[in-house]
Scaffold this active site. Sequence first.
Site, PDB file in Angstrom:
ATOM      1  N   ASN A 497       0.848  -1.194   0.000  1.00  0.00           N
ATOM      2  CA  ASN A 497       0.000   0.000   0.000  1.00  0.00           C
ATOM      3  C   ASN A 497       0.877   1.235   0.000  1.00  0.00           C
ATOM      4  OD1 ASN A 497      -2.890  -1.019   0.435  1.00  0.00           O
ATOM      5  ND2 ASN A 497      -1.690  -2.156   1.955  1.00  0.00           N
ATOM      6  N   GLU A 529      -0.441  -0.409  -4.437  1.00  0.00           N
ATOM      7  CA  GLU A 529      -1.876  -0.162  -4.242  1.00  0.00           C
ATOM      8  C   GLU A 529      -2.084   1.267  -3.779  1.00  0.00           C
ATOM      9  OE1 GLU A 529      -3.978  -2.904  -1.774  1.00  0.00           O
ATOM     10  OE2 GLU A 529      -3.353  -4.660  -2.933  1.00  0.00           O
ATOM     11  N   ASP A 559      -6.978   0.789  -5.105  1.00  0.00           N
ATOM     12  CA  ASP A 559      -7.501   0.128  -3.905  1.00  0.00           C
ATOM     13  C   ASP A 559      -8.853   0.734  -3.523  1.00  0.00           C
ATOM     14  OD1 ASP A 559      -7.480  -1.542  -1.745  1.00  0.00           O
ATOM     15  OD2 ASP A 559      -5.712  -0.672  -0.792  1.00  0.00           O
ATOM     16  N   GLU A 616     -12.217  -7.548  -2.796  1.00  0.00           N
ATOM     17  CA  GLU A 616     -11.682  -7.515  -1.429  1.00  0.00           C
ATOM     18  C   GLU A 616     -12.736  -7.983  -0.434  1.00  0.00           C
ATOM     19  OE1 GLU A 616      -8.838  -3.971  -0.401  1.00  0.00           O
ATOM     20  OE2 GLU A 616     -10.613  -3.155  -1.344  1.00  0.00           O
TER      21      GLU A 616
HETATM   22  P1  C2E Z   1      -6.497  -2.027   2.538  1.00  0.00           P
HETATM   23  O1  C2E Z   1      -5.271  -1.819   1.730  1.00  0.00           O
HETATM   24  O2  C2E Z   1      -7.778  -1.907   1.816  1.00  0.00           O
HETATM   25  O3  C2E Z   1      -6.337  -3.440   3.207  1.00  0.00           O
HETATM   26  C1  C2E Z   1      -7.383  -4.338   3.406  1.00  0.00           C
HETATM   27  C2  C2E Z   1      -7.848  -4.298   4.824  1.00  0.00           C
HETATM   28  O4  C2E Z   1      -9.005  -5.111   4.942  1.00  0.00           O
HETATM   29  C3  C2E Z   1      -6.841  -4.872   5.814  1.00  0.00           C
HETATM   30  O5  C2E Z   1      -7.024  -4.192   7.033  1.00  0.00           O
HETATM   31  C4  C2E Z   1      -7.301  -6.321   5.932  1.00  0.00           C
HETATM   32  O6  C2E Z   1      -6.918  -6.911   7.141  1.00  0.00           O
HETATM   33  C5  C2E Z   1      -8.796  -6.155   5.862  1.00  0.00           C
HETATM   34  N1  C2E Z   1      -9.449  -7.361   5.322  1.00  0.00           N
HETATM   35  C6  C2E Z   1      -9.015  -8.201   4.377  1.00  0.00           C
HETATM   36  N2  C2E Z   1      -9.914  -9.178   4.125  1.00  0.00           N
HETATM   37  C7  C2E Z   1     -10.960  -8.955   4.931  1.00  0.00           C
HETATM   38  C8  C2E Z   1     -12.228  -9.636   5.145  1.00  0.00           C
HETATM   39  O7  C2E Z   1     -12.558 -10.654   4.535  1.00  0.00           O
HETATM   40  N3  C2E Z   1     -13.061  -9.095   6.067  1.00  0.00           N
HETATM   41  C9  C2E Z   1     -12.744  -7.979   6.773  1.00  0.00           C
HETATM   42  N4  C2E Z   1     -13.599  -7.535   7.678  1.00  0.00           N
HETATM   43  N5  C2E Z   1     -11.557  -7.324   6.607  1.00  0.00           N
HETATM   44  C10 C2E Z   1     -10.679  -7.804   5.689  1.00  0.00           C
HETATM   45  P2  C2E Z   1      -5.794  -3.591   7.833  1.00  0.00           P
HETATM   46  O8  C2E Z   1      -4.639  -4.502   7.793  1.00  0.00           O
HETATM   47  O9  C2E Z   1      -6.320  -3.162   9.163  1.00  0.00           O
HETATM   48  O10 C2E Z   1      -5.383  -2.328   7.002  1.00  0.00           O
HETATM   49  C11 C2E Z   1      -6.194  -1.220   6.917  1.00  0.00           C
HETATM   50  C12 C2E Z   1      -5.683  -0.249   5.904  1.00  0.00           C
HETATM   51  O11 C2E Z   1      -4.471   0.348   6.350  1.00  0.00           O
HETATM   52  C13 C2E Z   1      -5.342  -0.868   4.559  1.00  0.00           C
HETATM   53  O12 C2E Z   1      -6.520  -1.022   3.786  1.00  0.00           O
HETATM   54  C14 C2E Z   1      -4.397   0.159   4.005  1.00  0.00           C
HETATM   55  O13 C2E Z   1      -5.117   1.206   3.411  1.00  0.00           O
HETATM   56  C15 C2E Z   1      -3.696   0.689   5.227  1.00  0.00           C
HETATM   57  N6  C2E Z   1      -2.354   0.077   5.324  1.00  0.00           N
HETATM   58  C16 C2E Z   1      -1.985  -1.110   5.841  1.00  0.00           C
HETATM   59  N7  C2E Z   1      -0.660  -1.286   5.712  1.00  0.00           N
HETATM   60  C17 C2E Z   1      -0.187  -0.188   5.083  1.00  0.00           C
HETATM   61  C18 C2E Z   1       1.129   0.232   4.643  1.00  0.00           C
HETATM   62  O14 C2E Z   1       2.133  -0.472   4.759  1.00  0.00           O
HETATM   63  N8  C2E Z   1       1.215   1.462   4.048  1.00  0.00           N
HETATM   64  C19 C2E Z   1       0.129   2.245   3.857  1.00  0.00           C
HETATM   65  N9  C2E Z   1       0.291   3.446   3.260  1.00  0.00           N
HETATM   66  N10 C2E Z   1      -1.107   1.889   4.233  1.00  0.00           N
HETATM   67  C20 C2E Z   1      -1.262   0.675   4.847  1.00  0.00           C
HETATM   68 MG    MG Z   2      -8.674  -2.097   0.171  1.00  0.00          MG
HETATM   69 MG    MG Z   3      -4.650  -2.357   0.086  1.00  0.00          MG
END
Ligand code: C2E
Ligand code: MG
Ligand code: MG
Length: 669
Positions: A497, A529, A559, A616
Amino acid sequence: MKSGILLVDDELNILRALERMLRRAGYEVFCANGAKEGLVVFEQQDINVIITDFRMPEINGAEFLKLAKRQSPHTVAMILSAYADFNSVVEVLNSGLAFKFLQKPWLETQLLEDIEAALEKYDNERQQYLRTQLLIGSQDALLEFDRRGQLIRFNAAGQKLLGLSAMEMQQAALSTLFHNIQVEQLVAFLQKQSLSVSVTTQKGIPLELIHQLSDDDHYLLRVEAVQSVSHVTEQFADMPEVLDQLHLLQEIDLLLAVDARPLAVIYLDIRNFSDVHHSLGFQGADQLVAMLGTHLLHQVKDRGKLAYLFADQFVIVIQKWRHEAQLQDIVHNAVQEFDKPQVILGKALHVRFNVGYTIAPDDGADAKTLIHQARQAARSPHRPESNFMLRYDRRYIESRKLQYEISNALYEAVSQDELQLAYQCKVDLQSHKIASAEVLLRWTHPELGSVSPAIFIPIAERDGQIHELGVWVIRHTLMQLVKWRDAGLDLPQMAVNISPIQLQQRDFIQNLLALVREFSVHPSHLQLELTETAVMEHLDFGLSQLQLLREAGFSIAIDDFGTGYSSLSYLTKLPVDVVKLDRSIINDIEHSLATQSMVRNIIRMSHELGISLVAEGIETKEQHDLLTQMNCNYAQGYLYSKPVDAGRFLQLALQQPLAAMLSGDQTNA
Ligand code: C2E
Ligand code: MG
Ligand code: MG
């Protein structure tokens, strides 16, 4: 009492995208798939703002607004259109039918700002209308001042009481009309901390100025000869248990003096009280206030005191409570009755409240401060939509404090080795094999515990730490890719991301290229992404950056598609390889034929543009089956695996294809 936004568009996907965005922003939204449906909804619901498309079959936006405004001239209208021809739009704006023209594609922040401005305009016009009605219809002596204290309007009774000619009244200032005003008292009065203020006219007549209907820019004041306002709470004149402002202050100060602490001061008023006025008139509004007062008194009299300030404002003082949760329960129970619609003058209305409270001695040591801060808390911009109560500034201060702490703690995260990566597989829906992994950042702080990226990423974006974190993520992703490769797992791609702030950095691309070179990884193995909103909001520099990244060989994914602009026509302009359909769209796909048809269209059109689709947030087999049928290319979600650590991901990859994975137990990273 509803105060809604009506969206009218003949394109279903635009309608849904707007609806989702506005719902997320906390608005009450009604949708109509065309002008005819729009008119029906408009008639049935209480609508404050209309956002309509211009070009629609049968009835266009301008004609629709003409018909709607005939029903309710106060509604504020905005036109949202991509193709509206210039002349027609100018005509609509000039005719006063529409307040603003908004262009598709819209920028989310700009659109929300415009909606706020429209709602404000609606409120102002509504208030202005009510003040005019009062000036025309009331027997009381009324004077209207602007925020500088200039008299702008008055009625005959007002003029008579002041004993001045109309000429003398014109443009007179508060300070020349009256004497003996104490500045401090006047300021408190104008800030609506007190209902009334004592003044003397030029001719020496003592009078009382009382707020009748005031907002921040206009003060409509009732003027009364002093002897008749000895009891300001006329509303509850026959209920001596309901204190007036003066007695309330005395009561609180007395309790503080005898050290009856902790003492809770709860301020309560009716949300959208001006709407109540509008819908029921003054008689109905008075009736509602009387009902509320009687009910509150009944509810709290065993535990404390009730006071009525003015208009719709009440204060409850409670002594007998043990902990804050109990205090909240008492108030909650006291207003619970109003969860049901209340019938007044034959109309059913939903009443919601603004509630704020302070606790002495923590939040203030005197009556005035306690009431003032409780009122401030009730009107806090952080208040949630539903009935609620907020303690004075606490939530705000706490969230600011937490942000500060997080920002501080984050500086140590890299050096203290508190960051990890989690990996979530993206599954090929044809072969049922893992096609790639999305890399998600995890942070575990020794005291704060595990902090969600949804919380710390925005903070890191604000304080600039996102650059260091971003590099850390890419470096460790590449390290992992190489490690897995050495362990026999040849993952075609890994997705990271990227924040729009990172993109803004001038040497972002050079740094990225240097990193892939360092690990001897071809750029095509790395997918970047970027959220749809980020790309659209930074279109100016974003577009050229994306172009360069793509030319350098990186794969680009959009994304959270479907949470913002969601029109595929924008995709034709963007250099994009993959679109990720947001979880919020997938959520209800099994139950909504409209969503299914929208997703089917998105997939078909993306494929025509040579773009692959990832769904997703797949959590159920039904969602998996549906998206497979729809020719979606990849899927990601808890059904296949939660984000897991590197070791677990390797195991998972060895269990391929999907059938075996589905039967395995999935644990979170
Ligand atoms: P995202 O890129 O849209 O990542 C998908 C989020 O949805 C992730 O939450 C993931 O754990 C969650 N998810 C995936 N499959 C499912 C599912 O079946 N059900 C539900 N309820 N949730 C699911 P996470 O890990 O809490 O990350 C949240 C957001 O934080 C990410 O959304 C992304 O925008 C951001 N993020 C995470 N890591 C990074 C990073 O290294 N850099 C940046 N810039 N943003 C990050
Ligand atoms: Mg996403
Ligand atoms: Mg993502």
